[in-house]
Design an enzyme around this catalytic site. Structure first.
Site, PDB file in Angstrom:
ATOM      1  CB  SER A 157      -0.887   0.055   1.358  1.00  0.00           C
ATOM      2  OG  SER A 157      -1.990  -0.969   1.198  1.00  0.00           O
ATOM      3  CG  HIS A 190      -2.752  -2.112  -3.282  1.00  0.00           C
ATOM      4  ND1 HIS A 190      -1.698  -3.257  -3.119  1.00  0.00           N
ATOM      5  CD2 HIS A 190      -3.050  -1.576  -2.147  1.00  0.00           C
ATOM      6  CE1 HIS A 190      -1.632  -3.220  -1.670  1.00  0.00           C
ATOM      7  NE2 HIS A 190      -2.520  -2.465  -1.171  1.00  0.00           N
ATOM      8  CG  ASN A 235      -0.394   2.706  11.302  1.00  0.00           C
ATOM      9  OD1 ASN A 235      -0.561   2.411   9.896  1.00  0.00           O
ATOM     10  ND2 ASN A 235      -0.659   1.935  12.266  1.00  0.00           N
TER      11      ASN A 235
END
Length: 252
Positions: free
Chosen positions: A19, A50, A218
Site C-alpha cells: 500500500s 494498489h 503508523n
C-alpha cells in the site's frame, strides 16, 4: 505493452509493492506495464494505493519484475488466489522476491515512517496457500538470512536506519484492537499488517528466496491516541517510497 515481453525477459528478481509504495517502480527504468487482469489467474486489487499491474524494469541492465499492488484475503479471496502472482513469477523464472507492505509499528523502539526488515512472521490469518493436500514444507527460514545481511549492509552504506523484527499477519480488513496489539506484543510481534504471509509461504514452497520489508506507516492501535485511517497509510507510503527505492537499488 505485452505480457510476452515480460515472459521473454526472464527476470530472476521480483519486487511486490504494498500500500502506497507503487512509486518505487518509478525509480527503476520501466520498459513496459501489464495490468494484472491480462495475466491468466490474476485480477486487479480493489484497495486504494494498489495500481494492479506488473512492471518490467531494468537496473544495471538486469531485468526486474515489479508488482505494483497485491490482492488480499480480506477482499474475499482464498489464499491460493492471492498468491497467483507468486506462482506466475515462478513460472517465468523468478528465483527471488522482495515482499513489501505497509504495517503498524508495535515495537516502540521503532519510528513511524521507517522501514523494518522482516526476520520472521506469525501467520494469524487462519489459512495458507498450501491447502488442499499434504504440502509439507520447512519454514525454519522463510526470510533469507543471507539476503538480510545484504540489506543491512546496503542500509549502512546509504545511511538508512533499517529496523528488523517479526511481522504478524492478520486477516483484516478492520484494524486491530488495543487488546489484540497487547496480545501480539506478548507473542513477539514487532509490526502488524494484513498481507505478505501467504506470498512468503507460497514463494518458499516453490523454492524461491524471500526478503520482506515493512514500511511502518503508523503506530498500532492503543500505542497513541489517534485513530487509524488507510488514507494516512498511503500518504506515508509516498515519502517512505523514496527510502525504500534507494535501499532496493543499493541491494540489487
Amino acid at each position: 505493452m505485452s505480457l510476452a515481453q515480460i515472459q521473454n525477459a526472464r527476470p530472476e528478481t521480483a519486487i511486490v509493492l504494498g500500500s502506497g509504495l507503487g512509486g518505487v517502480a518509478e525509480a527503476f527504468g520501466i520498459e513496459c506495464e501489464v495490468p494484472y487482469a491480462e495475466v491468466p489467474g490474476l485480477s486487479a486489487s480493489t484497495v486504494p494505493g494498489h495500481a494492479g499491474r506488473f512492471v518490467l524494469a531494468r537496473h544495471h541492465e538486469r531485468p526486474i519484475l515489479i508488482a505494483q499492488g497485491r490482492r488480499h484475503l480480506y477482499e474475499g479471496l482464498s489464499a491460493a488466489e492471492v498468491t497467483a502472482g507468486i506462482r506466475f513469477m515462478h513460472e517465468i523464472g523468478v528465483k527471488r522476491v522482495v515482499l513489501t507492505n505497509a504495517a503498524g509499528a508495535i515495537d516502540e523502539q521503532f519510528h513511524v515512517g521507517g522501514l523494518m526488515l522482516i526476520t520472521d512472521h506469525l501467520n494469524l490469518q487462519g489459512t495458507t496457500p498450501l491447502l488442499g493436500g499434504p504440502n509439507f514444507h520447512d519454514m525454519s527460514e522463510v526470510y533469507s538470512r543471507a539476503w538480510a545481511e545484504k540489506f543491512h549492509a546496503a542500509a549502512v552504506e546509504i545511511g538508512l536506519k533499517l529496523h528488523a523484527g517479526v511481522y504478524a499477519g492478520l486477516l483484516g480488513p478492520q484494524y486491530e484492537t488495543p487488546a489484540e496489539i497487547r496480545m501480539l506484543h506478548r507473542l513477539g510481534a514487532d509490526a502488524v499488517g494484513m498481507s505478505t504471509v501467504p506470498e512468503a509461504i507460497q514463494a518458499r514452497a516453490l523454492g524461491m528466496e524471500v526478503a520482506g520489508i515493512s514500511m511502518l506507516t503508523n503506530w498500532a492501535a492503543g500505542l497513541r491516541p489517534q485513530t487509524l485511517h488507510h488514507a494516512e497509510v498511503v500518504e506515508v507510503g509516498k515519502t517512505a517510497s523514496l527510502y525504500l527505492a534507494r535501499l532496493l537499488k543499493a541491494v540489487m
